[in-house]
Write a protein that holds these residues in place. Structure first.
Motif, short mmCIF file in Angstrom:
data_model
loop_
_atom_site.label_atom_id
_atom_site.label_comp_id
_atom_site.label_asym_id
_atom_site.label_seq_id
_atom_site.Cartn_x
_atom_site.Cartn_y
_atom_site.Cartn_z
N SER A 76 0.82 -1.12 -0.13
CA SER A 76 0.18 0.13 -0.05
C SER A 76 0.97 1.28 0.08
O SER A 76 0.32 2.28 0.21
N VAL A 77 2.15 1.09 -0.35
CA VAL A 77 2.83 2.32 -0.05
C VAL A 77 2.59 3.47 -0.87
O VAL A 77 2.93 4.68 -0.43
N ARG A 78 2.42 2.99 -2.09
CA ARG A 78 1.68 3.96 -3.24
C ARG A 78 0.85 3.59 -3.97
O ARG A 78 0.56 2.39 -4.02
N THR A 113 4.64 11.64 7.69
CA THR A 113 3.19 12.06 7.70
C THR A 113 2.81 11.64 6.27
O THR A 113 1.37 11.43 6.01
N TYR A 114 3.70 11.30 5.35
CA TYR A 114 3.24 10.52 4.03
C TYR A 114 2.96 9.38 3.86
O TYR A 114 2.47 8.81 2.95
N CYS A 115 3.41 8.40 4.91
CA CYS A 115 3.49 6.84 5.22
C CYS A 115 2.36 6.27 5.49
O CYS A 115 1.82 6.44 6.64
N ILE A 116 2.03 5.00 4.73
CA ILE A 116 0.89 4.25 5.37
C ILE A 116 1.28 3.17 6.13
O ILE A 116 0.64 2.29 6.75
N VAL A 117 2.54 2.92 6.32
CA VAL A 117 3.17 1.55 6.93
C VAL A 117 2.72 1.71 8.43
O VAL A 117 2.23 0.52 8.88
N PRO A 118 2.87 2.53 9.24
CA PRO A 118 2.60 2.62 10.56
C PRO A 118 1.04 2.00 10.80
O PRO A 118 0.50 1.39 11.70
N MET A 159 18.93 -3.25 6.75
CA MET A 159 18.11 -2.64 6.08
C MET A 159 16.77 -2.21 6.86
O MET A 159 16.14 -3.35 7.12
N THR A 160 16.03 -1.11 6.85
CA THR A 160 16.62 0.06 6.52
C THR A 160 16.77 1.13 7.74
O THR A 160 16.31 0.71 8.83
N SER A 161 17.81 1.77 7.62
CA SER A 161 18.11 2.61 8.74
C SER A 161 17.37 4.19 8.82
O SER A 161 17.16 4.66 7.61
N PHE A 180 11.20 8.66 -5.78
CA PHE A 180 9.33 8.62 -5.83
C PHE A 180 8.79 9.92 -5.93
O PHE A 180 9.32 10.68 -5.53
N ARG A 181 7.73 10.02 -6.76
CA ARG A 181 7.07 10.97 -6.56
C ARG A 181 5.92 10.61 -5.52
O ARG A 181 5.39 9.80 -5.52
N TYR A 182 5.57 11.87 -4.77
CA TYR A 182 4.65 11.87 -3.89
C TYR A 182 3.50 11.30 -4.20
O TYR A 182 2.75 11.65 -5.15
#
Ligand code: SAM
Ligand code: SF4
Length: 438
Positions: A53-55, A162-167, A232-234, A331-333
């Protein structure tokens, strides 16, 4: 008439290494319960999509695939469809409105319950997305090749960029115990794996009892014989001098760090919720370069975040020029519903996002060529991964800096460690010749 039972399944995986790890665990789980995995989707009784779901683009691909299989399901009505993972978590029952032929929607904490439900005779779609049902010990290590693999050290994320769906789709950060991680590393090493990457959304915030991430690395090196270790990832906010010291003084740590910058503008970083400034990021890079003779640095970058001005985008280019990344994911936002940034006006026109992205990609490509050409003449210790795609005489190896090196193999076989002298380079690949055998 009794319904035909599911015996065979096909799985397609989208997105990151975490999803690959989940798919690998699910396959192990299903096959141990007697279900047979098939490579041909048209031969499967159950078609599984493990989703990302990241993008938005990643979600649209799955929705497209769900549309394509409709005809197949009409012809073979016994075939069931499962959508699992991040997109299932995010959309829940909305997914069955978009694609009513989906039988199972299993969120990120429920994926491994799939074998328990597939032969239930339910007339309606089964939707399971509640958190708190995960058995962390189930998560399997994965082999990318017979000689390289991944071990998950933590799941979820608490950072809420603020842009990220992961959490939202993977929940809060949970760490595996050091014992569990060491056990999984040893399992892979016993199976002949030479290089292991420890995996997490934010590996360097790892904490289990009193053990932090640098402690964990030292423990894994002490308690296992893994010849080559990566991670990965730091996140820049958790990158300590203690961690840099482990990289600098443990020869089995590979000299590569993936350190997402996201933006070169302090104002945008603040709006992204990244909690570090460009100056701090650059000071980490300086310290890394000072303490390590050789290090490859890669990153993630987003262009066109809401309100990003042209000069702020230029600041991203400036940092890219300063750090001289070996490679970057760019990436494009993309607006992710439910995130904090989804409440901001997505005000950068698509054509500006594309123009900025293309400019960034062109710059990074130039820099990658330069950085790869600086390797010419150097001797790199590489893990031979297999034949090159183009020719049977040419082998493909992975350098310490995580770069692909092509070379004429002679008698060298997959899985061996070789010393290669780099002879030429382009933006994505190095070419080398054998210097001496280990
Ligand atoms: N936890 C890792 C991190 O912090 O870098 C990986 C997260 S994400 C799976 C990988 C990359 O996707 C991020 O670093 C970011 O550059 C990009 N990304 C995440 N959300 C995005 C969005 N809404 N639009 C565009 N790119 C995004
Ligand atoms: Fe997303 Fe930020 Fe967590 Fe990475 S650190 S997964 S970008 S919220």
């Amino acid at each position: 008439m009794a319904e035909k039972k599911v015996k065979t399944f096909h799985i397609s995986t989208y997105g990151c290494q975490m999803n690959l790890a989940d798919s690998s665990t699910l396959v192990a789980n299903m096959t141990s319960k007697g279900y047979q995995r098939v490579d041909d989707e048209s031969q499967a009784d159950l078609i599984v999509f493990n989703t990302c779901s990241v993008r938005d683009k990643a979600e649209q691909r799955v929705i497209g695939r769900l549309g394509e299989i409709k005809k197949h399901i009409k012809r073979k009505p016994h075939v069931k469809v499962a959508v699992v993972g991040c997109m299932a978590q995010r959309l829940g029952d909305e997914l069955t409105k978009i694609a009513p032929h989906v039988n199972f929607v299993l969120g990120t904490d429920r994926i491994f319950e799939l074998p328990n439900v597939i032969n239930e005779n339910e007339k309606t779609s089964k939707i399971m997305t509640a958190f708190g049902h995960e058995d962390m010990d189930l998560i399997e290590p994965i082999k990318e090749t017979p000689f390289s693999g991944f071990v998950t050290i933590s799941r979820g994320c608490d950072n809420f960029c603020t842009y990220c769906i992961v959490p939202y789709v993977r929940g809060s950060e949970r760490a595996h115990s050091a014992e569990h991680i060491i056990h999984n590393v040893n399992r892979l090493v016993d199976e002949g794996v030479v290089e292991i990457t420890l995996l997490g959304q934010n590996v360097n915030s790892y904490k289990y009892n009193d053990i932090d991430f640098p402690d964990l690395l030292r423990l894994v090196l002490k308690e296992t014989k893994v010849p080559r270790l990566r991670f990965m990832t730091s996140h820049p906010k958790d990158l300590s001098e203690k961690l840099i010291d482990v990289l600098a003084d443990e020869p089995r740590m590979m000299p590569h760090i993936h350190l997402p910058l996201q933006s070169g503008s302090n104002r945008i970083l603040k709006r992204m919720g990244r909690v570090y400034k460009v100056e701090h990021y650059l000071s980490i890079v300086e310290s890394l370069r000072k303490k390590l003779d050789y290090l490859s640095i890669t990153t993630d970058l987003i262009v066109g975040f809401p309100t990003e001005k042209e000069e702020e985008f230029e600041q991203t280019l400036d940092v890219v020029r300063k750090v001289k990344y070996d490679a970057a994911f760019m990436f494009r936002y993309s607006v992710r519903p439910g995130t904090t940034a989804s409440r901001y006006d997505d005000d950068i026109p698509e054509e500006d996002k594309i123009r900025r992205l293309n400019k960034l990609i062109a710059l990074q490509q130039e820099i990658a060529i330069e950085s790869n050409q600086r390797e010419i003449g150097q001797i790199r210790t590489c893990l031979v991964e297999g034949k090159s795609r183009r020719s049977d005489d040419i082998m493909r190896a992975r350098s310490e800096g995580n770069k692909t090196v092509l070379f004429k193999a002679g008698k060298i076989k997959e899985g061996e460690i070789v010393h290669l002298r780099i002879t030429s380079a382009d933006a994505f690949t190095l070419h080398g010749e054998i210097e001496e055998k280990n």
